[in-house]
Structure formats: C-alpha cells, structure tokens
Design an enzyme around this catalytic site. Structure first.
Site, mmCIF file in Angstrom:
data_model
loop_
_atom_site.group_PDB
_atom_site.id
_atom_site.type_symbol
_atom_site.label_atom_id
_atom_site.label_comp_id
_atom_site.label_asym_id
_atom_site.label_seq_id
_atom_site.Cartn_x
_atom_site.Cartn_y
_atom_site.Cartn_z
ATOM 1 C CG ASP A 5 -1.797 1.197 1.331
ATOM 2 O OD1 ASP A 5 -2.579 1.393 0.391
ATOM 3 O OD2 ASP A 5 -1.737 1.947 2.332
ATOM 4 C CD GLU A 62 -2.331 2.246 -3.634
ATOM 5 O OE1 GLU A 62 -3.218 3.049 -3.939
ATOM 6 O OE2 GLU A 62 -1.513 2.469 -2.718
HETATM 7 C C1 OTU Z 1 -4.048 3.834 -0.401
HETATM 8 O O1 OTU Z 1 -4.411 4.769 -1.389
HETATM 9 C C2 OTU Z 1 -5.274 2.980 -0.129
HETATM 10 O O2 OTU Z 1 -5.666 2.320 -1.294
HETATM 11 C C3 OTU Z 1 -6.350 3.827 0.443
HETATM 12 O O3 OTU Z 1 -7.565 3.126 0.577
HETATM 13 C C4 OTU Z 1 -5.869 4.361 1.761
HETATM 14 O O4 OTU Z 1 -6.787 5.289 2.236
HETATM 15 C C5 OTU Z 1 -4.499 5.036 1.652
HETATM 16 O O5 OTU Z 1 -3.571 4.347 0.813
HETATM 17 C C6 OTU Z 1 -3.855 5.113 2.999
HETATM 18 O O6 OTU Z 1 -3.491 3.834 3.451
HETATM 19 O O7 OTU Z 1 -4.647 8.208 -1.378
HETATM 20 O O8 OTU Z 1 -7.002 7.824 -2.408
HETATM 21 O O9 OTU Z 1 -1.008 8.479 -4.571
HETATM 22 O O10 OTU Z 1 -2.629 8.331 -2.550
HETATM 23 O O11 OTU Z 1 -1.744 5.080 -2.097
HETATM 24 C C7 OTU Z 1 -6.131 6.742 -2.355
HETATM 25 C C8 OTU Z 1 -1.382 7.219 -4.158
HETATM 26 C C9 OTU Z 1 -4.829 7.091 -1.719
HETATM 27 C C10 OTU Z 1 -1.958 7.216 -2.777
HETATM 28 C C11 OTU Z 1 -2.718 5.970 -2.513
HETATM 29 C C12 OTU Z 1 -3.785 6.036 -1.501
#
Ligand code: OTU
Length: 630
Positions: free
Chosen positions: A278, A320
């Site tokens: 993540d 991700e």
């Molecule tokens: C990830 O996403 C997860 O998929 C999210 O569900 C979480 O809220 C977040 O991390 C924190 O753990 O901001 O809108 O630029 O921004 O990793 C999704 C990429 C997110 C990140 C992305 C993030």
C-alpha cells in the site's frame, strides 16, 4: 561488502539447524544485492552490519516457522514460474464484511468465485483497526490480529488453505507506510518508550516540521491540511501523510524495517500468496524533497523483496502506486514488485469513455504498456479507491490535450455536471487551492447504468451495459492479470447508504464499496435483468480468456483504425492471433481495420476484406489460428 557471508550465522549456531541447508543457497543468491542495498540505506550507522545480520536471522526464523503446506507452495510456484502471467488467472477483490460477512461465511462463497473463474482473491484489509477511524481498514492496529467481527488469524489461514486447494491465491494488504495510532508501537511511543518513539516521525515543535512540510502535498485535503498532527498523548507532532490517525513509520531506523519484515513474513506464513504494498510512493522521506517516489523507497521495497525471497519464496508483491506513469514503472521489476496496479489504463478507459476519443489511451498502450520480463500488470476498472486522472501532462500535450483543463472536464463529466454525461459519480477530496479532485462511483453508475435506469431509457441502458463490458473486456485482454471488483459482475450501482453513517459520510469512497445482495446474485442467470445481463458478459470474458493461451501474452501491438473512437490491438502467441477492437462512441461505427477472426464474445465472423461494424460501445475479441506464416 566485506562482511564474511556465514560468519555471524555460524556463531549463532544457525548453520547447524537442519533448515539451513535449504535456506543457505537462497541467501547466497540474495546476499550481494541484499547487503549492498541494506548498506545504501543504513551504512552510515555503526550498527549497520549487526542490524543486517539480525534481519537475515529473522528471515531464517520465519522460514523455519513456515507451515509445510506453504513451503510446498514455495517449491511449486516460485515467481520465476511466471504463473501469474497465465491466461488462467482472473482476480477478484472484496471487503470481507460487505461481501460475505466473515471469513467462515466467505468460505461458502468459493463456488461463486469458481463460477466466475477467479484464481486470485484480494480481501481488503481485515486487520484490527480503530473502531470509527479505520480508513476502510488502512489504519492497522495489529498485523497479527484481525478485526474480531470477521474472525481470527486462524480463520484467515484456514481460508488460505481452502482457497489454495481450489487454485485460488489469497491476496492481502501490507500497509507498511503507517500504522494506526492504536497500534501497540504507537501506544508504547505515547507512554514515552524511546524505542517505539523511534518507530515514527516525531517532532517536539511545529517549527521542526516546517522544512519537511514545504515539499509535501495534501493527500486528503478535505479532511485536513498539512501532513503533521499534534498528539496530546505524545505531546509531540507526528507525521501523518493520510489521516491524523495513521502514523507514518520511520524507515530511516533499521529496526522499523526489521519489525515490519517480521510482520510481512508472519502474514506470508498465514498463507497469503501476494501482498499488496500500500502507498509505496510515500515510504521513504528526505528533507528538501516531496517525499514521494524517492530512490530510498525503491531500495526499501527491494529489501522487503529480498526478505521474501529468503523466508517465503513464493510470495509476490503488488505495487500500489497511483502516481505519474514514469514513477509507477520504477516499482515494477522481479527484484521489487512483480505486479503493479495499472491505474493509467484504468483512468484512460474512463477518459476515453467520456471523450469518445481513444488517442490518449492509444498513446499510453503504445508507449507505456510494455513491462520488464517476469512482471505483469493488474488491470482493473474499479477498485475501493477513487479515480485520479494520473495520465502524464506531457502525454496529453502530445495528442493536443491540456492536462489541467482535461481533468476539470473529466471531473465535471463524471460527477454528472456536464451536458450529455451518462455518469453519476461523486466528488472526492476537492482541493480548492489546486482545483484538484478525484471521482468515486461504482463501475455501473459511472458507466451509465444508474442514469439509464432513472431515465427509464432502454437504449441508454444497453449502451451502458456494453460500455461496462468494453472496459472490462480491455482489462481482461490487455495483458496481465484482470481484477474484478466484486459487485461489478452484477452491475451494482452506487450505494448511498454511506451518507447516513457518521463514520463514512465524509469519505465518499464508500459509495462504491458494495454490499452483497442475495437478491442481485439470485438474478445472475436471468437475462431479463441488469444483473443477469452483466454477469453473463463477465462470465464470457472469463471463460474465453481462460480458453485461449494468447491472453497470457503480456505485450500488445496497437493497430491504427482510422477512427478517433475506435481502439484496436493485437496479441500473438505461436499461431494464435487475437485482435481486440472497441468502439468508445455512443453511435455505431464502421471501420476498415483489415482485421479478421471469429468473435469470442459473440457470433460475428469477420473477414479482412470487409469493414468491421460495431454498435455503440461495442467490443469484439477476434480470434484466429493462422496456419501459414505471413
Ligand atoms: C491507499 O491509497 C489505499 O488504497 C487507500 O484506501 C488508503 O486510504 C491510503 O492508501 C492510505 O493507506 O490516497 O485515495 O497516490 O494516494 O496510495 C487513495 C497514491 C490514496 C496514494 C494511494 C492512496
């Protein structure tokens, strides 16, 4: 590296253990890269070599503790077998509670997964998390305990084994950028324990955060400004990139790497076959930068990868990174992440649907789709997160598009604020300072199903259903592992229930985190219903993909169609040839593409000398076996 290879391990008596024989060759293979990378990050510390020896000893301990069934998998399915590139692979993702209730109930859904041909099941974070501040599970309070409402870690392991027997790999998140503020480490830090205070980025005075803050962007600007939170328990400022209750881990401390590596191997030893890494972009921090996609982030992930190679050698990483496409690519390699989400394809499928023009999508498929050997995309249409328009401005400019204006248009289009839109999406994280926002909504609602239903417009509904198939049909054929967001196969619309829940109302991503409906599922074989119509199409995509090895070919060749709305690409494997042609416009088209083959999705048999006719949002998968060499 002048550290004698086995010396510290001999001294500890490790080399006498029976498991060492199988471990040692892997260590020999990894050692050079592992030690070099480790010293890149930590070489300036006096205890660097001792820390490295600990890391390896802990990986060995994890391997010794690895259940025999998963060690057997390690031998059967190493990454080098490239099993994840096979046409047989079809992914699916869901929240345990919303889709099935709990882990045990989920086991009863295995036949449904089998029906859809699923071989990869990603369960959204199911770990212990703060009651009302869980960020959909991404605020983890313990990687060793589950949310008690779902069951236990033993249930997870049981599920992993049940799925394994059915040929389904279990995928889960490794949320390693941060823990929740209720994690044991955070609690100990609050109690003043200096060891655990060293796990996080803490500052006594706000002034100390200023030089860091200067380079950072707000990820959740509607929630709060700035990346630092004052914590009264700590009486310090803590770095919180996402929500205030998600504390960023401090990987400049090698003990944090080691602690998280122990969590990683303990997850792998529960039977998880793939970990979704993540928020990879944020894990390494350096003053004077924006603290995203830094070289240290790559080195850190490579170190975790090396640990996986030692301790749980069949484990794969899924990156991700929802960032600039150049940056996404840098996480993808056998030494870092074998798999990566393909957010560019995802966003540009929706972009082409809105504009009815495929030029940007074509450009990306031509220039950005190819990946290094031993890796693959995970292609998706929707996930649990928002849609961000992460195409490169320089790509857009190449095809005459202004990136900023285009994003404004797309946001208006998908929130339903544009003449002729088919979409009913919801805004996410509007930032008035930058004009930026992202889009939420279920695939069906974004593709026009909801609006057509409300308008009682059967023609629009038919186009919307075709659009949904068009998008998924590309995800299932472009090369890589297709990922179905469970609910989409039944055409599930937006869920507005989140507006009534105080814990969800401020996070519009809940609008597209569907609740399983027995009633919808019961309709799946009834072709007079939307659920039935979508299910049948998704089933066809899955079956035809699995039946033809050419879908396992990773690369593709974009074909010129001479029509701005029509995308075409070809894949080849031996004598098998697949030509995918999709029409993104809302009117029928006739193109002279010179393509031929039997449509795997319908009854068309196309001859090269005839024009190809496609309905609004029509898609064909033209397949042929070429007998003579061309
Ligand atoms: C990830 O996403 C997860 O998929 C999210 O569900 C979480 O809220 C977040 O991390 C924190 O753990 O901001 O809108 O630029 O921004 O990793 C999704 C990429 C997110 C990140 C992305 C993030």
């Amino acid at each position: 590296m002048d550290l004698p290879l086995f010396l510290p391990f001999e001294a500890r008596g490790l080399t006498q253990k029976p498991e060492w024989a199988e471990f040692a060759p892997r260590l020999e293979t990894q050692w050079e890269d592992l030690s070099r990378r480790f010293l890149q990050l930590y070489g300036h510390r006096e205890d660097a070599e001792a820390q490295l020896a600990e890391l390896v000893a802990e990986a060995f301990a994890a391997w010794r503790a690895r259940p025999a069934v998963f060690q057997e998998r390690d031998r059967r399915r190493p990454p080098a077998s490239l099993w994840f590139q096979s046409q047989e692979q079809v992914g699916a993702v869901a929240y345990v509670d919303r889709w099935a209730g709990d882990f045990r109930a989920l086991e009863a859904r295995v036949p449904y997964l089998k029906e859809l041909g699923v071989t990869y099941l990603h369960l959204m974070p199911f770990f212990l998390a703060p009651e009302n501040e869980s960020d959909g599970g991404y605020a983890v309070s313990s990687y060793r305990h589950t949310d008690p409402r779902l069951g236990t870690m033993d249930d997870v392991q049981h599920l992993a084994q049940v799925l394994d027997k059915e040929g389904i790999v279990l995928v889960a998140d490794f949320v390693f950028n941060h823990t929740s503020h209720e994690h044991e480490w955070a609690l100990k830090a609050r109690e003043g324990d200096p060891v655990y205070q060293g796990y996080y980025w803490l500052f006594d005075h706000k002034d100390e955060t200023a030089p860091w803050q200067a380079g950072l962007r707000d990820i959740f600007p509607e929630t709060r400004k700035g990346s630092f939170t004052w914590d009264t328990g700590l009486a310090k400022w803590v770095w919180t990139t996402f929500n205030s209750f998600q504390w960023d881990l401090n990987y400049s401390n090698p003990e944090v790497l080691r602690a998280m590596a122990r969590e990683l191997t303990s997850l792998a030893n529960r039977g998880l076959g793939i970990l979704r890494l993540d928020a990879v972009a944020f894990v390494w921090k350096q003053q004077g930068t924006n603290c995203e996609n830094l070289p240290g982030a790559h080195t850190l992930i490579q170190l975790f990868q090396a640990v996986a190679r030692l301790a749980c050698p069949s484990l794969l990483f899924l990156s991700e990174a929802i960032v600039h496409p150049d940056d996404i690519a840098r996480y993808i390699s056998p030494a870092e992440c074998q798999l990566s989400y393909n957010p560019l394809l995802m966003a540009e499928l929706w972009e082409a649907s809105a504009t009815k023009e495929v030029k940007l999508l074509e450009l990306s498929l031509r220039t950005r789709h190819a990946l290094p050997a031993g890796t693959a995309w995970v292609n998706y249409v929707r996930c649990h997160d928002d849609i961000g328009w992460t195409f490169a401005d320089e790509d857009a400019a190449q095809v005459g598009i202004n990136g900023y204006d285009h994003r404004q248009f797309l946001n208006k289009f998908y929130t339903g604020d544009f003449d002729g839109t088919f979409s009913r999406g919801v805004s996410f994280q509007h930032n008035p300072d930058t004009g930026d926002r992202r889009i939420c909504g279920s695939a069906a609602s974004l593709a026009g199903v909801e609006k057509a239903r409300l308008d009682e417009d059967p023609a629009a509904l038919q186009t919307a259903l075709r659009r949904l198939t068009l998008l998924y049909g590309i995800a299932y054929s472009a090369g890589g592992l297709p990922l179905l967001y469970l609910g989409d196969e039944l055409g599930v619309e937006n869920w507005y229930g989140y507006e009534k829940d105080p814990a969800m109302v401020k996070d519009s991503r809940w609008v597209h985190r569907p609740l399983w409906s027995d009633a919808d599922a019961a309709k799946r074989h009834d072709s007079t219903t939307v659920a039935g119509r979508v299910f049948e199409r998704l089933l066809t995509l899955s079956r035809q993909r699995k039946a033809h090895a050419v879908f396992g070919t990773q690369g593709l060749e974009v074909l010129a169609t001479g029509h701005p709305s029509v995308l075409a690409y070809r894949k080849v494997l031996g004598n098998q040839r697949l030509t995918v042609v999709g029409n993104f416009s809302e009117t029928p088209v006739k193109v002279w593409a010179g393509v031929s083959g039997r449509d795997l999705l319908g009854s068309l048999v196309q001859q090269a000398q005839h024009p190809l006719e496609l309905p609004a949002c029509g898609l064909v998968w033209l397949y042929e076996e070429v007998t003579s060499a061309r």
